[in-house]
Design an enzyme around this catalytic site. Structure first.
Site, PDB file in Angstrom:
ATOM      1  CD  GLU A  16      -3.244   0.101   0.480  1.00 62.32           C
ATOM      2  OE1 GLU A  16      -2.951   1.240   0.026  1.00 62.32           O
ATOM      3  OE2 GLU A  16      -4.366  -0.406   0.368  1.00 62.32           O
ATOM      4  NE  ARG A  99      -4.900  -2.696   9.357  1.00 67.03           N
ATOM      5  CZ  ARG A  99      -5.092  -2.231   8.119  1.00 67.03           C
ATOM      6  NH1 ARG A  99      -4.696  -0.991   7.816  1.00 67.03           N
ATOM      7  NH2 ARG A  99      -5.681  -2.960   7.191  1.00 67.03           N
ATOM      8  CG  ASN A 101      -6.524   1.324   5.499  1.00 65.13           C
ATOM      9  OD1 ASN A 101      -5.632   0.480   5.440  1.00 65.13           O
ATOM     10  ND2 ASN A 101      -7.479   1.408   4.604  1.00 65.13           N
ATOM     11  CD  GLU A 119     -12.206  -9.115  13.912  1.00 65.51           C
ATOM     12  OE1 GLU A 119     -13.036 -10.025  13.809  1.00 65.51           O
ATOM     13  OE2 GLU A 119     -10.971  -9.285  13.913  1.00 65.51           O
ATOM     14  CG  ASN A 147      -8.952   2.163   1.420  1.00 61.32           C
ATOM     15  OD1 ASN A 147      -7.746   2.111   1.623  1.00 61.32           O
ATOM     16  ND2 ASN A 147      -9.734   1.106   1.503  1.00 61.32           N
ATOM     17  CG  ASP A 197      -7.721  -0.314  -1.508  1.00 56.47           C
ATOM     18  OD1 ASP A 197      -7.340   0.575  -0.744  1.00 56.47           O
ATOM     19  OD2 ASP A 197      -7.469  -1.514  -1.310  1.00 56.47           O
TER      20      ASP A 197
END
Ligand code: CA
Length: 291
Positions: A16, A99, A101, A119, A147, A197
């Site tokens: 990423e 977390r 991203n 999750e 994202n 994304d």
């Protein structure tokens, strides 16, 4: 329609945050906590191993050899020589499974980054803004998989992806304060085509968005919602892209192995690698954190 070719057989679980910076190409492997630096001239890769997940990176205007990093649940300065992390703020400290991203700097040098729950619990994440004075402001609560983020020239709008919405949304962006308002859909992506994304923006103001599960990067005009171009990638889990190279006309594309079965991996052996192509558009350098 263009085709992307393998640049690096990196075998990342979740590559990423592609970033071209001062003649080198950087990317992260989020869950492995690794920052990769590839020198395209020497053809050498260096890997920094961190002790926490690393979701996003940005250059720092005032700290040579450092990046700003969204690691675990906090913002840190990352020393690119030693891998040492210097904590700045921990807005979701103590929350298990959360977390950082994707994240990026706005044209004024503020850092915006969003969180998610491992999750993928609906609405558990928040998009935060870190100002150069190190103040943290929650900008948007209730996001699920925060994202791609991008700003057009002038910075009066912001484009943003919360993946499960299957949309790229536009906001009015207040360049003076970093405030957002007037959320509206800019691009709708049919779920059967893949999941939006990471993304980047070109000099014409068009968005290049990676489609997770879609095996491609697509170019959309966010002013009309129209599909303009597509880059085929020989890996289905396409995570993000950026323009780079000396002329900023090479599109660097990150991919993942995560979620693929052994039979999928036999069909796409270079999944988790870095791919490139030259689709005819050009980008520009990413803004640096001003703090
Ligand atoms: Ca992502």
């Amino acid at each position: 329609m263009s085709h992307a070719h393998l640049l690096l057989h990196a075998r990342c679980q979740l590559a990423e945050n592609p970033l071209w910076h001062r003649g080198a190409f950087y990317f992260v492997d989020i869950l492995e906590g690794r920052v990769h630096r590839f020198d395209p001239f020497a053809k050498v890769t260096r890997v920094l191993q961190l002790h926490t997940s690393v979701g996003c990176l940005a250059p720092c205007a005032n700290r040579p050899h450092h990046f700003l990093a969204g690691c675990g649940t906090g913002f840190h300065f990352l020393d690119l020589h030693t891998g040492a992390l210097d904590p700045i703020a921990d807005p979701e400290g103590g929350k298990r499974n959360m977390r950082f991203n994707d994240g990026k700097c706005d044209p004024q040098g503020r850092f915006l980054a969003g969180t998610m729950d491992e999750e993928e619990t609906p609405g558990a994440g928040t998009l935060y803004r870190l100002d150069p004075d190190k103040r943290v402001t929650p900008l948007l609560r209730g996001v699920t998989i925060s994202n791609g983020i991008a700003w057009p020239d002038g910075g009066a709008a912001m484009y943003y992806i919360d993946t499960p919405t299957h949309r790229i949304d536009a906001f009015d962006y207040d360049a003076a304060t970093g405030g957002i308002s007037n959320r509206r859909p800019a691009v709708e992506i049919p779920p059967e085509d893949g999941n939006p994304d990471g993304m980047t923006i070109d000099q014409e103001g068009n968005l290049w968005v990676a489609l997770w599960g879609g095996g491609c990067v697509r170019c959309y005009d966010p002013r009309t919602g129209k599909l303009l171009d597509q880059v085929a990638v020989p890996a289905t889990q396409v995570t993000s892209c950026c323009f780079g190279g000396e002329d900023y006309r090479t599109l660097f594309i990150t991919t993942a192995r995560r979620g693929l079965t052994p039979s999928d991996l036999a069909d796409q052996p270079y999944a988790g690698g870095i791919f490139t192509c030259r689709p005819g558009a050009a980008g520009r350098p990413e803004p640096a954190f001003a703090g």
